[in-house]
Design a protein around this motif. Structure first.
Motif, short mmCIF file in Angstrom:
data_model
loop_
_atom_site.label_atom_id
_atom_site.label_comp_id
_atom_site.label_asym_id
_atom_site.label_seq_id
_atom_site.Cartn_x
_atom_site.Cartn_y
_atom_site.Cartn_z
N THR A 179 0.82 -1.29 0.18
CA THR A 179 0.02 0.09 -0.02
C THR A 179 0.90 1.38 -0.06
N LEU A 180 0.31 2.32 -0.81
CA LEU A 180 1.14 3.65 -0.72
C LEU A 180 -0.08 4.66 -0.23
N ASP A 181 0.54 5.30 0.79
CA ASP A 181 -0.25 6.45 1.21
C ASP A 181 0.03 7.92 1.23
N PHE A 182 -0.64 8.49 0.82
CA PHE A 182 0.03 10.13 0.89
C PHE A 182 -0.14 10.76 2.19
N ASN A 183 0.71 11.37 2.84
CA ASN A 183 0.24 12.09 4.00
C ASN A 183 -0.71 13.21 3.98
N ASN A 184 -2.03 12.89 4.19
CA ASN A 184 -3.07 13.98 3.79
C ASN A 184 -2.83 14.80 5.27
N PHE A 185 -2.63 14.14 6.39
CA PHE A 185 -2.66 14.89 7.52
C PHE A 185 -1.64 15.79 7.49
N GLU A 186 -0.45 15.44 7.18
CA GLU A 186 0.63 16.55 7.24
C GLU A 186 0.30 17.57 6.01
N GLY A 187 -0.23 17.19 4.91
CA GLY A 187 -0.24 18.19 3.96
C GLY A 187 -1.39 19.45 4.45
N ALA A 188 -2.38 18.89 5.10
CA ALA A 188 -3.48 19.94 5.62
C ALA A 188 -2.98 20.59 6.58
N ARG A 189 -1.98 19.94 7.70
CA ARG A 189 -1.36 20.57 8.67
C ARG A 189 -0.71 21.94 8.18
N LEU A 190 0.18 21.50 6.99
CA LEU A 190 1.15 22.40 6.37
C LEU A 190 0.21 23.55 5.67
N ALA A 191 -0.77 23.14 5.10
CA ALA A 191 -1.65 24.22 4.48
C ALA A 191 -2.05 25.22 5.66
N THR A 192 -2.60 24.68 6.85
CA THR A 192 -3.44 25.67 7.62
C THR A 192 -2.12 26.29 8.19
N TYR A 222 -6.04 19.79 9.76
CA TYR A 222 -6.62 21.17 9.85
C TYR A 222 -6.54 21.56 11.23
N ARG A 223 -7.23 20.71 12.09
CA ARG A 223 -7.38 21.04 13.44
C ARG A 223 -6.03 21.04 13.99
N ALA A 224 -4.95 20.17 13.67
CA ALA A 224 -3.53 20.23 14.19
C ALA A 224 -2.96 21.35 13.91
N GLY A 225 -3.29 21.86 12.52
CA GLY A 225 -2.39 23.01 12.45
C GLY A 225 -2.78 24.44 12.87
N LEU A 226 -4.21 24.31 13.23
CA LEU A 226 -4.84 25.34 14.01
C LEU A 226 -4.35 25.40 15.53
N GLU A 227 -4.33 24.02 16.16
CA GLU A 227 -3.88 23.86 17.43
C GLU A 227 -2.39 24.34 17.92
N SER A 228 -1.60 24.05 16.73
CA SER A 228 -0.09 24.44 16.81
C SER A 228 -0.04 26.02 16.85
N GLY A 230 -2.12 27.83 18.22
CA GLY A 230 -2.80 28.27 19.59
C GLY A 230 -4.33 28.63 19.06
N ILE A 231 -4.89 28.25 18.05
CA ILE A 231 -6.11 28.74 17.58
C ILE A 231 -7.09 27.52 18.07
N THR A 232 -8.22 27.97 18.54
CA THR A 232 -9.23 26.84 19.17
C THR A 232 -10.14 26.69 17.68
N PHE A 233 -10.21 25.23 17.90
CA PHE A 233 -10.90 24.67 16.57
C PHE A 233 -12.64 24.97 16.74
N LYS A 234 -13.22 25.61 15.90
CA LYS A 234 -14.51 25.88 16.00
C LYS A 234 -15.51 25.18 14.84
N PRO A 235 -16.33 24.27 15.10
CA PRO A 235 -17.02 23.43 14.43
C PRO A 235 -17.77 24.15 13.45
N GLU A 236 -18.11 25.36 13.93
CA GLU A 236 -19.25 26.22 13.15
C GLU A 236 -18.33 26.70 11.91
#
Lengths: 358, 358
Positions: A179-192, A222-228, A230-236
């Motif tokens: 299996t090959l998997d792209f690191n989507n988590f990291e990508g989204a974190r970087l974008a954020t 996205y949540r991780a990026g926000l968090e690092s 210091g921004i709190t995640f808002k579901p809205e």
DNA sequence: AGATAATTTGAAAGCGCTTTCATACTTCCG
DNA sequence: CGGAAGTATGAAAGCGCTTTCAAATTATCT
């Protein structure tokens, strides 16, 4: 060299000339054997390198092959229990702008090794994907590559018992399965992170289809990026989309309708980001002056959107290539090992520092 | 029903559950024959409807087939001289946004009849296309669909002597060969007419690759449209492109650099139109206020560009469907007849009446 | 040198299905 | 009621290749 404006008018006959096609499948292994004065088995052995053959006979056979223009019949090969030199590829939609590039990678890589791909579409539906795989197997493909999709991991492992399998979009360990998997988590974190480092604090997110594993990884990123930052995640500030333009546009509208304030918008893929840009424009919001927009995948078109879309590069071509290379390894009985390039932010013109006002 | 903003968080296991795959290719025609107490020939006859079989035996065989879950092996069928139930499709690039849609049409239509497509890419190169066809034939496809490409008409006719062929992008009459062609000329004429009827007098044109027959037809259509509005054609207002975004952007820049005046720009396809829009935007020219832009093809993305692109709808899906239907007819020995929808202007927001000034 | 082991090579048996060809079995009609 | 004319069915021969298996040839060792 820069060409001047002006059009070269076409010559009388602009169609490429083609030599008259020679008829395929005309000569058989048997005929080669006779012509070379050896048995069919010997020819077969030479063709497949299955056993050592004396240099003299090999020469004779090679000559005969050349003279007769012999090309082995893959169908007969397949039947005889040998390999068909074809690998099945289950994609989800033959006209997907993202996976299309991966298919090209697969095609190129397989071609290099003399294999040909058999593309079938699963339409993001486990049942259909299973039907596709059954079909591919009945066509005696030597292995199957599954581009993401909705099949369960268990099903994949099960199939791998019967023939080599390569799958993308997951991380699994099993014999005969890679299996090959792209690191989507990291990508989204970087974008954020890109957005927060520009100074954005209120960043909306258009998520993908929740049944899609990638979508959830990107949300997590996205949540991780926000968090690092210091921004709190808002579901809205999160709206659901379906990974296509229309849904991105609708999601952006819903976000806007809630009157939530946000200075940046991150969509889980480029298609949705593009749809969102249109929604923004319809409400007279300028990108990036009023709202920065960030996509994900780096489709070819994103480079030419207005404004050119900042995004996360997803190496689709390399993904396809890698899947094919891995399959080739499996087919040779080797253990594949492939490193997919990691995510990389492509900052274009749809993102900028937030302006003072909004 | 309008959904409210907000994201449905994914359930623990969002992967679709799949039943354990049943092994394919497990039972053979011989086993069915034995189970039903008949000969293999009889089973084959029932499967293919080749001859009349008594109701009793037919029933017994059907039961046996159901019980054993028998599925005929296409590879063996192919070898035995029967059909492989597969048709080759020569496309030019597996990830083309335009032809991708046509491939989907082919896939859907073929699937309906139990056939499967074998996609290969010819890369707009006659030699490669010929190789592809040879390969397809060695794989014993029942017929071949060629999506445009650069093969000569003669070559196509030659191939049609060996097996049914369907080709798009040309107009040819030959036994065992069917062609479907979209009226590119009329489409371009209509597009130009749309622009002139809006009041444009100075309309620039970004042409496609001159080796491409469609490109020339579209250029002709542009000229015809101009002419019928009493506008004289000016070669200086025509710039050559290569049918992709980059080339459209470059062509627009060259046009701009010549300081020629034009209030509208018609590109021979959407990709180039999109590239041109970006060039215009970079020079601070607004679409459609300063320059109207018209594309051709109506790609899915064009609906979401900024501004949404006015274009000529090219029925790619129907083209694919039609090609497949025609192939199916040929395969049944019938004479295909298919009417492709004609060109239709889709007026969106990138075109408007010229403003007083520029 | 004689015998044993290792190496080429060919004959033949399939792979799973289609398709003659021939054989039973009906049906029809003078 | 006997034979001509059909019909439903099975046996068997491939389709073009791979792959045992065993025979023929050559190399190796005591």
């Amino acid at each position: 060299m820069r060409r001047v404006a002006g059009f070269n008018f076409p010559p009388e006959d602009s169609m490429a000339k083609t030599s008259i096609p020679k008829t395929t499948g005309t000569s058989t292994l048997g005929m080669v054997a006779k012509a070379a004065g050896v048995s069919a088995s010997t020819v077969s052995r030479i063709l497949n390198g299955t056993a050592v053959v004396s240099e003299a006979k090999k020469q004779a056979v090679d000559d005969a092959i050349a003279k007769l223009g012999f090309v082995p019949n893959p169908v007969a090969r397949g039947l005889a229990g040998g390999r068909t030199l074809s690998v099945g590829v289950v994609t989800q939609s033959i006209d997907s702008p993202f996976y299309g590039v991966a298919l090209r990678g697969i095609e190129d890589e397989l071609d290099r090794a003399g294999y040909s791909p058999l593309f079938v579409s699963g339409h993001w539906n486990a049942t259909e994907e299973a039907r596709c795989i059954d079909m591919l197997r009945s066509r005696r493909v030597d292995g199957i590559i599954v581009l993401t999709g909705r099949l369960s991991d268990a099903a994949l492992k099960q199939y791998a018992k019967a023939l080599p399998m390569v799958a993308t979009g997951r991380r699994l360990k099993a014999p005969n399965l890679y299996t090959l998997d792209f690191n989507n988590f990291e990508g989204a974190r970087l974008a954020t992170e890109h957005l927060t480092s520009l100074g954005h604090q209120r960043i909306a997110f258009i998520a993908g289809n929740a049944e899609h594993p990638d979508a959830n990884e990107r949300l997590r990123g996205y949540r991780a990026g926000l968090e690092s930052a210091g921004i709190t995640f808002k579901p809205e500030l999160v709206a659901a989309g379906l990974f296509h333009e229309e849904s991105g546009m609708l999601a952006a509208e819903r976000l806007l309708d809630t009157r939530q304030r946000f200075t940046a918008l991150f969509a889980a893929n480029d298609q949705m980001a593009l749809g969102a840009c249109l929604a923004l424009q319809r409400r007279s919001l300028k990108v990036p002056q009023d709202v920065s927009v960030m996509g994900f995948d780096d489709l070819a078109i994103s480079r030419y959107s207005i404004p050119p879309l900042s995004t996360v590069h997803h190496p689709a071509y390399e993904l396809g290539q890698g899947a094919a290379t891995a399959m080739l390894c499996l087919l040779r009985g080797e253990k594949p090992s492939f490193n997919l390039p990691g995510p990389r932010v492509i900052a274009r013109e749809s993102t900028a520092a937030p302006s003072a006002r909004p």
